[in-house]
Scaffold this motif. Structure first.
Motif, PDB file in Angstrom:
ATOM      1  N   GLU A 140       0.890  -1.273   0.179  1.00  0.00           N
ATOM      2  CA  GLU A 140      -0.086  -0.193   0.198  1.00  0.00           C
ATOM      3  C   GLU A 140       0.907   1.146   0.115  1.00  0.00           C
ATOM      4  O   GLU A 140       1.250   1.724   1.126  1.00  0.00           O
ATOM      5  CB  GLU A 140      -1.043   0.127   1.364  1.00  0.00           C
ATOM      6  N   HIS A 213      -6.522   5.543  -3.139  1.00  0.00           N
ATOM      7  CA  HIS A 213      -5.810   6.542  -2.487  1.00  0.00           C
ATOM      8  C   HIS A 213      -5.199   7.432  -3.609  1.00  0.00           C
ATOM      9  O   HIS A 213      -4.954   8.471  -3.101  1.00  0.00           O
ATOM     10  CB  HIS A 213      -4.531   5.901  -1.845  1.00  0.00           C
ATOM     11  N   HIS A 234      -9.495  -0.786  -1.952  1.00  0.00           N
ATOM     12  CA  HIS A 234     -10.341  -0.580  -0.820  1.00  0.00           C
ATOM     13  C   HIS A 234     -10.817   1.022  -1.119  1.00  0.00           C
ATOM     14  O   HIS A 234     -10.379   1.867  -0.367  1.00  0.00           O
ATOM     15  CB  HIS A 234      -9.736  -0.796   0.738  1.00  0.00           C
TER      16      HIS A 234
END
Ligand SMILES: [Zn+2]
Length: 412
Positions: A140, A213, A234
């Motif tokens: 991530e 993100h 996500h």
């Protein structure tokens, strides 16, 4: 029974909460028939910093993931997030990435009968047949590769199967949604040339390209450049919670054309606009409380981990009422309607949201409630299985195929 009491009982039976929280035998059967895949859990922080044991049976443990909880929720595969906090790990991003990767392998080695490392669609299917939790990993934040394409390949070889191009911090080659409005941060108008090279190398390797993100411009650059379908590991819908980290309807439609999948984030602030506003309103005081906590511990010569800060975050999160499970289901439903039912899945963000999940979702053991809620909304078993994991398997399979094609092309 008095009339009042009768009304109360009827209200309870037919209230949306009661319906959502009870899992019928039919819902259980549908849920059990699926390979359930979650694409984002931050549990490795716990493995590394807390020595957390995934075999934990502690009833008081607040964590979202354990082998028992995964089993109770029929979770078939988890993508463990390899997340390197960029401020505290300045100067050794790759080292910390390696430490987190090791922590996942160590947990799998501890429980060979219940868990196995997995690197492919075939591995996930094998684990499912063997009734073991398939453990996969995603990095991530592109800062982990330290601007080095060699490291990207090394991480692939160590088992990393997706990389989120940026976390909340803009790195040297990809803009993030997390600091896009900060004038002090040097931005690149999306992806740099090196960033585009990273995406293409991920395509060649067979590493899924994750656009959670990233800034809007980075998303559009990535979807243009990538030769394989994208994932949002996500992310939720911006139409329902106006967070810059969530996806607009235009983006959702672009993912449909690209053949990718958007894995819905369960975090209360990303699925519920009221919660988001309440969290935003307390942000200044919350950040100050965390900073004070850190300063106190530093002054006392103590080492601070992300989880220490998380304890403070948890206290603040608990001051805002949890949104109903409906808010999470609304996001799944919205993405299924806008992008199509073939382009939505689950990316919980378990163990990464300071306990702030909708009512009824306290751990992986509660995943069957999602199946129940989708059945209640009229979704059929076939579509539910796609949402629970089928769509991710399809995209992962596509990414593997593109990789084979690109590699074969190079050999000719
Ligand atoms: Zn995240």
């Amino acid at each position: 029974m008095t009339l009042n009491r009768l009304l109360f009982v009827l209200l309870f039976i037919f209230s949306p909460i009661a319906i959502a929280q009870t899992v019928t035998p039919r819902a259980k059967a549908v849920h059990e028939s699926a390979i359930v895949i979650d694409t984002h859990a931050d549990t490795p922080q716990r493995f590394l910093d807390e020595n957390y044991d995934i075999g934990s049976t502690d009833p008081n443990d607040h964590g979202h993931i354990s082998l028992d909880k995964a089993q109770a929720g029929n979770l078939g595969a988890e993508f463990f997030s390899i997340w390197v906090e960029p401020t505290t790990n300045q100067g050794h991003f790759a080292q910390h990435t390696l430490d987190l990767i090791d922590s996942v392998y160590e947990e799998a080695a501890r429980y060979p009968d219940r868990m196995m490392m997995a690197y492919s669609v075939a591995d996930i299917e094998r684990a499912h047949k063997a009734k073991k939790l398939a453990a996969l990993m995603g990095i991530e934040g592109g800062h982990s590769i330290e601007n080095d394409i060699h490291l990207l390949r090394d991480f692939y070889r160590l088992g990393i199967r997706y990389m989120t191009l940026s976390w909340s911090n803009t790195n040297e080659w990809a803009d993030s949604s997390g600091d896009i409005d900060e004038p002090k941060v040097q931005h690149h108008n999306g992806l740099t040339d090196f960033g585009k090279q990273v995406v293409l190398e991920m395509n060649r390797l067979g590493m899924m390209v994750d656009i959670s993100h990233v800034s809007d411009k980075t998303f559009w650059d990535t979807i243009t450049v990538s030769k394989a379908p994208l994932i949002a590991s996500h992310s939720s819908a911006r139409a329902l919670s106006h967070h810059p980290r969530n996806m607009t309807d235009e983006m959702l439609q672009a993912v449909t054309k690209n053949g990718g999948v958007v894995q819905v984030n369960f975090y209360s602030a990303f699925v519920d606009e009221n919660y988001r506003q309440a969290a935003e309103a307390q942000k200044k005081d919350r950040d100050a409380a965390v900073a004070e906590y850190v300063a106190q511990h530093k002054a006392a010569g103590q080492r601070i981990t992300y989880l220490d800060q998380d304890r403070v975050e948890r206290e603040w999160a608990a001051r805002i009422p949890r949104p109903p499970l409906k808010s999470l289901i609304d996001n799944i439903d919205h993405i299924a309607k806008v992008a199509g039912v073939d382009h939505v899945g689950l990316g919980s963000d378990f163990d990464g949201v300071s306990g702030a999940t909708p009512q009824g979702i306290d751990s992986a053991a509660d995943l069957p409630k999602i199946t129940q809620a989708l059945l209640d909304r009229g979704y059929g078993a076939e579509d539910i299985r796609k949402i629970l994991g089928g769509n991710l398997l399809r995209v992962f399979g596509e990414v593997e195929k593109v990789s084979r094609q690109l590699t074969a092309g190079a050999q000719r």
